[in-house]
Design a protein around this motif. Sequence first.
Motif, PDB file in Angstrom:
ATOM      1  N   TYR A  84       0.811  -1.205   0.000  1.00  0.00           N
ATOM      2  CA  TYR A  84       0.000   0.000   0.000  1.00  0.00           C
ATOM      3  C   TYR A  84       0.855   1.270   0.000  1.00  0.00           C
ATOM      4  O   TYR A  84       1.966   1.285   0.527  1.00  0.00           O
ATOM      5  N   ILE A  85       0.295   2.296  -0.600  1.00  0.00           N
ATOM      6  CA  ILE A  85       0.840   3.650  -0.481  1.00  0.00           C
ATOM      7  C   ILE A  85      -0.203   4.461   0.271  1.00  0.00           C
ATOM      8  O   ILE A  85      -1.362   4.562  -0.155  1.00  0.00           O
ATOM      9  N   ASN A  86       0.194   5.007   1.402  1.00  0.00           N
ATOM     10  CA  ASN A  86      -0.753   5.685   2.276  1.00  0.00           C
ATOM     11  C   ASN A  86      -1.280   6.982   1.671  1.00  0.00           C
ATOM     12  O   ASN A  86      -2.481   7.240   1.676  1.00  0.00           O
ATOM     13  N   TYR A  87      -0.387   7.790   1.141  1.00  0.00           N
ATOM     14  CA  TYR A  87      -0.773   9.100   0.597  1.00  0.00           C
ATOM     15  C   TYR A  87       0.068   9.347  -0.665  1.00  0.00           C
ATOM     16  O   TYR A  87       1.158   9.893  -0.598  1.00  0.00           O
ATOM     17  N   ALA A 217      -1.818  -0.697  -8.272  1.00  0.00           N
ATOM     18  CA  ALA A 217      -3.096  -0.227  -8.810  1.00  0.00           C
ATOM     19  C   ALA A 217      -3.250   1.265  -8.529  1.00  0.00           C
ATOM     20  O   ALA A 217      -4.240   1.715  -7.945  1.00  0.00           O
ATOM     21  N   LEU A 218      -2.262   2.037  -8.952  1.00  0.00           N
ATOM     22  CA  LEU A 218      -2.280   3.483  -8.727  1.00  0.00           C
ATOM     23  C   LEU A 218      -3.405   4.135  -9.527  1.00  0.00           C
ATOM     24  O   LEU A 218      -3.858   3.583 -10.544  1.00  0.00           O
ATOM     25  N   PRO A 219      -3.891   5.297  -9.085  1.00  0.00           N
ATOM     26  CA  PRO A 219      -4.916   6.007  -9.862  1.00  0.00           C
ATOM     27  C   PRO A 219      -4.425   6.285 -11.279  1.00  0.00           C
ATOM     28  O   PRO A 219      -3.258   6.598 -11.500  1.00  0.00           O
ATOM     29  N   LYS A 220      -5.328   6.151 -12.226  1.00  0.00           N
ATOM     30  CA  LYS A 220      -4.959   6.358 -13.623  1.00  0.00           C
ATOM     31  C   LYS A 220      -4.902   7.849 -13.959  1.00  0.00           C
ATOM     32  O   LYS A 220      -5.573   8.675 -13.335  1.00  0.00           O
ATOM     33  N   LEU A 221      -4.112   8.158 -14.967  1.00  0.00           N
ATOM     34  CA  LEU A 221      -4.024   9.517 -15.495  1.00  0.00           C
ATOM     35  C   LEU A 221      -5.106   9.704 -16.537  1.00  0.00           C
ATOM     36  O   LEU A 221      -5.232   8.898 -17.471  1.00  0.00           O
ATOM     37  N   ASN A 274      -1.965   4.381 -17.174  1.00  0.00           N
ATOM     38  CA  ASN A 274      -1.011   4.378 -16.065  1.00  0.00           C
ATOM     39  C   ASN A 274       0.385   4.596 -16.610  1.00  0.00           C
ATOM     40  O   ASN A 274       0.671   4.279 -17.775  1.00  0.00           O
ATOM     41  N   PHE A 275       1.263   5.123 -15.781  1.00  0.00           N
ATOM     42  CA  PHE A 275       2.674   5.226 -16.131  1.00  0.00           C
ATOM     43  C   PHE A 275       3.359   3.885 -15.878  1.00  0.00           C
ATOM     44  O   PHE A 275       2.973   3.132 -14.984  1.00  0.00           O
ATOM     45  N   HIS A 276       4.395   3.609 -16.660  1.00  0.00           N
ATOM     46  CA  HIS A 276       5.177   2.398 -16.427  1.00  0.00           C
ATOM     47  C   HIS A 276       5.805   2.479 -15.033  1.00  0.00           C
ATOM     48  O   HIS A 276       6.392   3.505 -14.674  1.00  0.00           O
ATOM     49  N   PRO A 277       5.684   1.430 -14.221  1.00  0.00           N
ATOM     50  CA  PRO A 277       6.187   1.510 -12.840  1.00  0.00           C
ATOM     51  C   PRO A 277       7.687   1.743 -12.740  1.00  0.00           C
ATOM     52  O   PRO A 277       8.145   2.269 -11.726  1.00  0.00           O
ATOM     53  N   LEU A 280       7.744   5.954 -13.333  1.00  0.00           N
ATOM     54  CA  LEU A 280       7.111   6.862 -12.371  1.00  0.00           C
ATOM     55  C   LEU A 280       7.713   6.686 -10.985  1.00  0.00           C
ATOM     56  O   LEU A 280       7.800   5.575 -10.468  1.00  0.00           O
ATOM     57  N   THR A 281       8.136   7.790 -10.391  1.00  0.00           N
ATOM     58  CA  THR A 281       8.603   7.800  -9.004  1.00  0.00           C
ATOM     59  C   THR A 281       7.486   8.353  -8.132  1.00  0.00           C
ATOM     60  O   THR A 281       7.262   9.558  -8.075  1.00  0.00           O
ATOM     61  N   ILE A 282       6.774   7.461  -7.482  1.00  0.00           N
ATOM     62  CA  ILE A 282       5.649   7.863  -6.636  1.00  0.00           C
ATOM     63  C   ILE A 282       6.110   7.883  -5.185  1.00  0.00           C
ATOM     64  O   ILE A 282       6.838   6.998  -4.739  1.00  0.00           O
ATOM     65  N   LEU A 283       5.712   8.894  -4.459  1.00  0.00           N
ATOM     66  CA  LEU A 283       6.103   9.049  -3.066  1.00  0.00           C
ATOM     67  C   LEU A 283       4.941   8.676  -2.149  1.00  0.00           C
ATOM     68  O   LEU A 283       3.777   8.760  -2.531  1.00  0.00           O
ATOM     69  N   ASP A 284       5.284   8.278  -0.949  1.00  0.00           N
ATOM     70  CA  ASP A 284       4.284   7.920   0.056  1.00  0.00           C
ATOM     71  C   ASP A 284       4.444   8.863   1.242  1.00  0.00           C
ATOM     72  O   ASP A 284       5.493   8.899   1.879  1.00  0.00           O
ATOM     73  N   GLY A 285       3.437   9.635   1.512  1.00  0.00           N
ATOM     74  CA  GLY A 285       3.497  10.593   2.614  1.00  0.00           C
ATOM     75  C   GLY A 285       2.352  10.397   3.580  1.00  0.00           C
ATOM     76  O   GLY A 285       1.539   9.484   3.455  1.00  0.00           O
ATOM     77  N   ASN A 286       2.283  11.275   4.538  1.00  0.00           N
ATOM     78  CA  ASN A 286       1.207  11.275   5.521  1.00  0.00           C
ATOM     79  C   ASN A 286       0.198  12.352   5.154  1.00  0.00           C
ATOM     80  O   ASN A 286       0.579  13.445   4.733  1.00  0.00           O
ATOM     81  N   PRO A 287      -1.086  12.065   5.285  1.00  0.00           N
ATOM     82  CA  PRO A 287      -2.090  13.092   4.992  1.00  0.00           C
ATOM     83  C   PRO A 287      -1.843  14.329   5.845  1.00  0.00           C
ATOM     84  O   PRO A 287      -1.378  14.230   6.982  1.00  0.00           O
ATOM     85  N   PRO A 288      -2.148  15.518   5.322  1.00  0.00           N
ATOM     86  CA  PRO A 288      -1.953  16.740   6.109  1.00  0.00           C
ATOM     87  C   PRO A 288      -2.812  16.737   7.355  1.00  0.00           C
ATOM     88  O   PRO A 288      -3.934  16.216   7.353  1.00  0.00           O
ATOM     89  N   LYS A 289      -2.281  17.309   8.428  1.00  0.00           N
ATOM     90  CA  LYS A 289      -3.021  17.372   9.678  1.00  0.00           C
ATOM     91  C   LYS A 289      -4.205  18.320   9.536  1.00  0.00           C
ATOM     92  O   LYS A 289      -4.139  19.299   8.799  1.00  0.00           O
ATOM     93  N   PRO A 290      -5.311  18.053  10.234  1.00  0.00           N
ATOM     94  CA  PRO A 290      -6.459  18.966  10.162  1.00  0.00           C
ATOM     95  C   PRO A 290      -6.099  20.335  10.717  1.00  0.00           C
ATOM     96  O   PRO A 290      -5.262  20.461  11.610  1.00  0.00           O
ATOM     97  N   LYS A 291      -6.750  21.366  10.181  1.00  0.00           N
ATOM     98  CA  LYS A 291      -6.477  22.723  10.623  1.00  0.00           C
ATOM     99  C   LYS A 291      -6.904  22.924  12.068  1.00  0.00           C
ATOM    100  O   LYS A 291      -7.801  22.267  12.568  1.00  0.00           O
ATOM    101  N   ARG A 292      -6.225  23.850  12.748  1.00  0.00           N
ATOM    102  CA  ARG A 292      -6.641  24.198  14.100  1.00  0.00           C
ATOM    103  C   ARG A 292      -8.005  24.864  14.054  1.00  0.00           C
ATOM    104  O   ARG A 292      -8.417  25.453  13.067  1.00  0.00           O
ATOM    105  N   ILE A 293      -8.716  24.773  15.185  1.00  0.00           N
ATOM    106  CA  ILE A 293     -10.108  25.216  15.215  1.00  0.00           C
ATOM    107  C   ILE A 293     -10.235  26.682  14.841  1.00  0.00           C
ATOM    108  O   ILE A 293     -11.116  27.076  14.096  1.00  0.00           O
ATOM    109  N   GLU A 294      -9.294  27.511  15.314  1.00  0.00           N
ATOM    110  CA  GLU A 294      -9.445  28.938  15.047  1.00  0.00           C
ATOM    111  C   GLU A 294      -9.154  29.289  13.599  1.00  0.00           C
ATOM    112  O   GLU A 294      -9.476  30.373  13.140  1.00  0.00           O
TER     113      GLU A 294
END
Length: 378
Positions: A84-87, A217-221, A274-277, A280-294
């Motif tokens: 899996y790729i998280n993000y 099974a990356l998202p297609k272009l 799809n790009f040939h694997p 394509l250099t695909i990166l795996d990151g963490n989803p952005p943190k939710p904004k502060r309430i204010e």
Amino acid sequence: MKKNNTSLTAIGLYNQKVHEYLQNTTLDSITQLTIKLFKDNAQRNKLNDAQYNKAVEEFNTQHGYLLLKKGKEYEKAISKHYNYINYPFLDRSAMKSTMDNYRQYVHTYNQQAIEYNKAIAEYNKTVISPNTPTLAQQVADFTKKHRSEFATIYNKGVAKFNAQKNANYIAKKRKPTIKYTTELLFNVLVGFYIAQLKQRNSYLLEINRPTSVLKNALPKLTIDHRKLATHTIAEIPRLAICKKTAQNHIKRLREANILINYTYTNQYKPIMVNFHPEILTILDGNPPKPKRIENQFFKQENWKELPDNNDTTRTFLLKEKEIKDCVHNTEFQKEEFICPADGFYKNTTVISKKTTTRPRQTFKAVKALLPDFLKQEK
């Protein structure tokens, strides 16, 4: 027996030599006493693992592989592959790496195409013209039916047709090489993919859905040939080509397996690839943190009506509130209101000194307005 997902460390390899040596060696009493004295001295001097292992190497150099080193003998093998790729996303470095991989892939492909075309040229020298109208019609039908196929697939059909006729009546196609202008178009495609991934991730986060995806099974272009041909940056055309030329470039990339998993719906809808694997250099990151309430924007339907804490039933607070309300409600009359305490109390704040007065009337004028029985003086 250790599992395949573990491997020996440097200490483990050293201790393996010790085990092999001890299996073929019988220790006499003097050697056993020497080993005991070594261990007692090491314990007395409180040697750490590094110091102990260094002393072991010196001891074993003199007496043979008799002592084991201390430390971790096995470590888990780190797998470079994951499911899996998280993000999924691409940044500038990933785009640069993708373009470098593309150039290397294209260079190798073009070299292979040149060698392939040499063999095709030799084959086509043996092609002869059909000698009957029926055979000529069959050749024409075959060419019309399969002319849009890629060179490799087309040539396999040609070889099968010629083998059935026992002669080479149809020439094979040359495999086209990838030109430099196609690299510019590929660069635009990568930029489109970056934007589409960003939009995909944002949408999934907005609806509280995971952004993870299978690596194979990356998202297609999605490619719209017209938008690709007319793509601009700062209102400047990036490619300045027509739709047909864009389609030809895409076809070359597909034939070279740079773009794979082609999906076509109809002529009015974009294609998906799809790009040939390996490219394509695909990166795996963490989803952005939710904004502060204010920092978040709230919609009106999400607002919650809270009770007014200033309202109370306590007597003295109610009286104070009535006084304040009275003052606030009379502010619009400041120009006409005269404070009763004005001129009588020094500490009283004057709201306004502007007054409206009626003209003074004389006693005779007032007397004239009285009834007759009141005018009579007693």
